[in-house]
Design a protein around this motif. Structure first.
Motif, PDB file in Angstrom:
ATOM      1  N   UNK A  28       0.817  -1.217   0.000  1.00  0.00           N
ATOM      2  CA  UNK A  28       0.000   0.000   0.000  1.00  0.00           C
ATOM      3  C   UNK A  28       0.850   1.266   0.000  1.00  0.00           C
ATOM      4  N   UNK A  29       2.054   1.183   0.567  1.00  0.00           N
ATOM      5  CA  UNK A  29       2.929   2.350   0.607  1.00  0.00           C
ATOM      6  C   UNK A  29       3.592   2.522  -0.753  1.00  0.00           C
ATOM      7  N   UNK A  30       3.451   3.670  -1.338  1.00  0.00           N
ATOM      8  CA  UNK A  30       3.873   3.902  -2.719  1.00  0.00           C
ATOM      9  C   UNK A  30       5.371   4.128  -2.895  1.00  0.00           C
ATOM     10  N   UNK A  31       6.127   4.233  -1.805  1.00  0.00           N
ATOM     11  CA  UNK A  31       7.551   4.535  -1.962  1.00  0.00           C
ATOM     12  C   UNK A  31       8.416   3.306  -2.210  1.00  0.00           C
ATOM     13  N   UNK A  32       7.855   2.121  -2.128  1.00  0.00           N
ATOM     14  CA  UNK A  32       8.663   0.925  -2.410  1.00  0.00           C
ATOM     15  C   UNK A  32       9.010   0.854  -3.891  1.00  0.00           C
ATOM     16  N   UNK A  33      10.240   0.464  -4.187  1.00  0.00           N
ATOM     17  CA  UNK A  33      10.720   0.477  -5.577  1.00  0.00           C
ATOM     18  C   UNK A  33      11.142  -0.896  -6.079  1.00  0.00           C
ATOM     19  N   UNK A  34      11.023  -1.909  -5.283  1.00  0.00           N
ATOM     20  CA  UNK A  34      11.463  -3.243  -5.706  1.00  0.00           C
ATOM     21  C   UNK A  34      10.861  -4.308  -4.829  1.00  0.00           C
ATOM     22  N   UNK A  35      11.689  -5.239  -4.432  1.00  0.00           N
ATOM     23  CA  UNK A  35      11.279  -6.368  -3.619  1.00  0.00           C
ATOM     24  C   UNK A  35      10.618  -5.912  -2.324  1.00  0.00           C
TER      25      UNK A  35
END
Length: 191
Positions: free
Chosen positions: A83-90
């Motif tokens: 849900x958090x949009x700042x994740x960029x990968x795994x």
């Protein structure tokens, strides 16, 4: 996709102007959950070289985890969307016996630091101590083992750490200047 609500996903995908191969990719995501064979299934519907690159990276992570003996403890879920949009990968979650929810979650967030003036790669996680409290035991004193390792020896260093963890607290340190693994014993800590 994350809720695995197949009918609502199908209805939504039909409203998009996508080619059939792209629609199939998104419709397959909720089903792509299981062991390492999921990655091969995903390759069949991947429609872009960047998706193949991601699958290759996941394959490498799986191979390393399997070398460490965690085959039975790893589940890959390509339909897991944080849900958090700042994740960029795994992204990942951890579960323990006796607790009905995840006790740890986290992932890669390489662009988050830039928002605060530090453009650096990052990975992190949060532990739900409240969820773990029912199965935690009283603190005890343990020896500390420090393992320094060069980049090419990640898996052997983790294997060594696993052996020491039964008797000590293990601290792992990546050291770019080393050409072999070094183990140092030192001190005790209450944990």
């Amino acid at each position: 996709i994350n809720r695995k609500s197949l009918k609502s996903l199908q209805d939504y995908v039909e409203t998009l102007s996508l080619s059939e191969d792209k629609k199939q990719f998104f419709l397959q995501l909720p089903w792509l959950c299981g062991d390492q064979s999921v990655l091969e299934e995903a390759r069949k519907v991947a429609f872009h070289k960047d998706l193949i690159k991601i699958l290759d990276q996941l394959q490498l992570v799986c191979e390393q985890l399997y070398q460490l003996g965690y085959q039975e403890k790893i589940t890959i879920d390509l339909g897991k969307i944080h849900k958090l949009k700042y994740y960029t990968g795994l992204i990942f979650e951890a579960f323990v016996e006796g607790v009905g929810i995840s006790v740890l979650s986290g992932g890669r967030y390489d662009k988050l630091g830039k928002r605060f003036g530090h453009d650096i790669a990052a990975i992190g996680f949060a532990i739900r101590l409240d969820a773990l409290s029912a199965i935690l035991t009283a603190p005890q004193e343990q020896n500390i083992i420090r393992i320094e390792y060069p980049p090419q020896d990640l898996v052997p260093a983790l294997q060594l750490a696993k052996r020491y963890r039964e008797k000590a607290i293990v601290q792992l340190y990546l050291n770019q200047t080393l050409d072999e693994i070094r183990v140092k014993e030192g001190g005790t800590k209450t944990c």
